[in-house]
Design an enzyme around this catalytic site. Structure first.
Site, PDB file in Angstrom:
ATOM      1  N   GLU A 216      -2.701   4.763   7.331  1.00 34.29           N
ATOM      2  CA  GLU A 216      -3.458   3.540   7.002  1.00 34.29           C
ATOM      3  C   GLU A 216      -3.019   2.389   7.899  1.00 34.29           C
ATOM      4  OE1 GLU A 216      -4.233   4.402   2.245  1.00 34.29           O
ATOM      5  OE2 GLU A 216      -2.482   3.257   2.834  1.00 34.29           O
TER       6      GLU A 216
ATOM      7  N   LYS B 171       0.849  -1.184   0.000  1.00 35.72           N
ATOM      8  CA  LYS B 171       0.000   0.000   0.000  1.00 35.72           C
ATOM      9  C   LYS B 171       0.891   1.242   0.000  1.00 35.72           C
ATOM     10  CE  LYS B 171      -3.481   0.256   2.670  1.00 35.72           C
ATOM     11  NZ  LYS B 171      -4.114   0.965   1.546  1.00 35.72           N
TER      12      LYS B 171
ATOM     13  N   GLY C  29      -0.976   6.106  -2.706  1.00 40.16           N
ATOM     14  CA  GLY C  29      -1.543   7.444  -2.459  1.00 40.16           C
ATOM     15  C   GLY C  29      -0.853   8.160  -1.313  1.00 40.16           C
TER      16      GLY C  29
HETATM   17  C1  5RP Z   1      -3.115   4.884  -0.577  1.00 44.46           C
HETATM   18  C2  5RP Z   1      -3.248   3.421  -0.774  1.00 44.46           C
HETATM   19  C3  5RP Z   1      -4.342   2.939  -1.668  1.00 44.46           C
HETATM   20  O1  5RP Z   1      -5.129   2.032  -0.961  1.00 44.46           O
HETATM   21  C4  5RP Z   1      -3.736   2.252  -2.856  1.00 44.46           C
HETATM   22  O2  5RP Z   1      -2.850   3.150  -3.491  1.00 44.46           O
HETATM   23  C5  5RP Z   1      -4.820   1.796  -3.846  1.00 44.46           C
HETATM   24  O3  5RP Z   1      -5.423   2.907  -4.419  1.00 44.46           O
HETATM   25  P1  5RP Z   1      -6.581   2.774  -5.484  1.00 44.46           P
HETATM   26  O4  5RP Z   1      -7.782   2.244  -4.774  1.00 44.46           O
HETATM   27  O5  5RP Z   1      -6.767   4.188  -5.991  1.00 44.46           O
HETATM   28  O6  5RP Z   1      -6.108   1.836  -6.572  1.00 44.46           O
HETATM   29  O7  5RP Z   1      -2.519   2.622  -0.254  1.00 44.46           O
HETATM   30  O8  5RP Z   1      -1.991   5.184   0.189  1.00 44.46           O
END
Ligand code: 5RP
Length: 256
Positions: free
Chosen positions: A140, A131, A134
């Site tokens: 998280e 993860k 984002g």
């Molecule tokens: C953010 C994350 C998200 O859960 C991961 O990037 C998945 O994102 P998306 O649902 O837009 O594919 O870890 O830090």
């Protein structure tokens, strides 16, 4: 007149059918394929359907970050009266929840969190995750640590045999950037500074390419042991409990 019309219809039908046979190639109808966005919406709805019967007016739901988590927020907002509020894993998520009129609580004020629902960049079949795409990985991971049940929601493309094709995000205290990058190279990776990104905690992200992730639990601990690392995007010590995966055949459920 009626007889003539019937006769004319028959002749027309014969004409059309012989035209079809000679000019048209009729191919079997392809079932409509769901887009990636539709798959995200389907797993988000499945997560809402799963948790809803277990919520009451005192329940607080942990909510992740990203496009799939956004679908979950939008679906959850249809049932605002069924729970008390939410804890957010990022400022962006808090803003979206508030936009829907869902109360957002500080994690420190919440003693009981039954569910945390979030997306992922990759999952293996043991529900170890990468993860942090984002940049919200630290918050998280904290909310996931507090929650009793971590439900990961993702479209089918996120399920992989071995983690690591997606570069592993590492949140780093800014002054430790070069030191941490050198240590990550010693662990076999190729760290790349994510330009122009500061996390909600005021830190930077190094994305580590070409990492050999055969033992995610061990690697997560090794990277977290480097001085200057806040945390890394491996969720293996605390993996997901349930993975809802959106596929063309429907929502698949994987359990640990
Ligand atoms: C953010 C994350 C998200 O859960 C991961 O990037 C998945 O994102 P998306 O649902 O837009 O594919 O870890 O830090």
């Amino acid at each position: 007149m009626t007889a003539c019309l019937t006769h004319c219809h028959r002749s027309l039908a014969l004409l059309v059918s012989s035209y079809k046979e000679s000019h048209l190639q009729i191919s079997p109808v392809e079932p409509t394929r769901m887009t990636q966005d539709q798959l995200k919406q389907a797993v988000a709805q499945a997560a809402v359907d799963f948790i809803l019967p277990k919520l009451d007016d005192k329940s607080i739901v942990g909510v992740g970050t990203g496009s799939t988590a956004n679908c979950f927020i939008d679906a959850l907002a249809q049932h605002k009266g069924a729970f008390d509020g939410a804890v957010a894993s990022s400022e962006a998520t808090a803003a979206r929840l508030k936009g829907h009129g869902i109360p957002v609580y500080e994690l420190n004020t919440v003693s009981d969190l039954e569910f945390y629902v979030d997306g992922a960049d990759e999952s293996d079949e043991h529900l170890n995750l990468i993860k942090g795409g984002g940049a919200a990985l630290t918050r998280e991971k904290i909310v996931a640590a507090v929650a009793k049940t971590f439900i990961c929601i993702a479209d089918g493309s996120k399920l992989v045999p071995v983690l690591g094709a997606f570069p592993l995000p590492v949140e780093v205290i800014p002054m430790a950037r070069s030191h941490v990058a050198r240590a990550l190279v010693k662990l076999g990776g190729d760290p790349v500074y994510r330009e122009g990104v500061l996390t909600d905690n005021g830190n930077i992200i190094l994305d580590v390419h070409n990492m050999n992730i055969t033992n995610p639990v061990e690697l997560e601990a090794q990277i977290n042991n480097i001085v200057g690392v806040v945390t890394n995007g491996l969720f293996a010590a605390r993996s997901a409990d349930l993975l809802l995966l959106g596929t063309q055949e429907g929502v698949m459920t994987l359990k640990r």
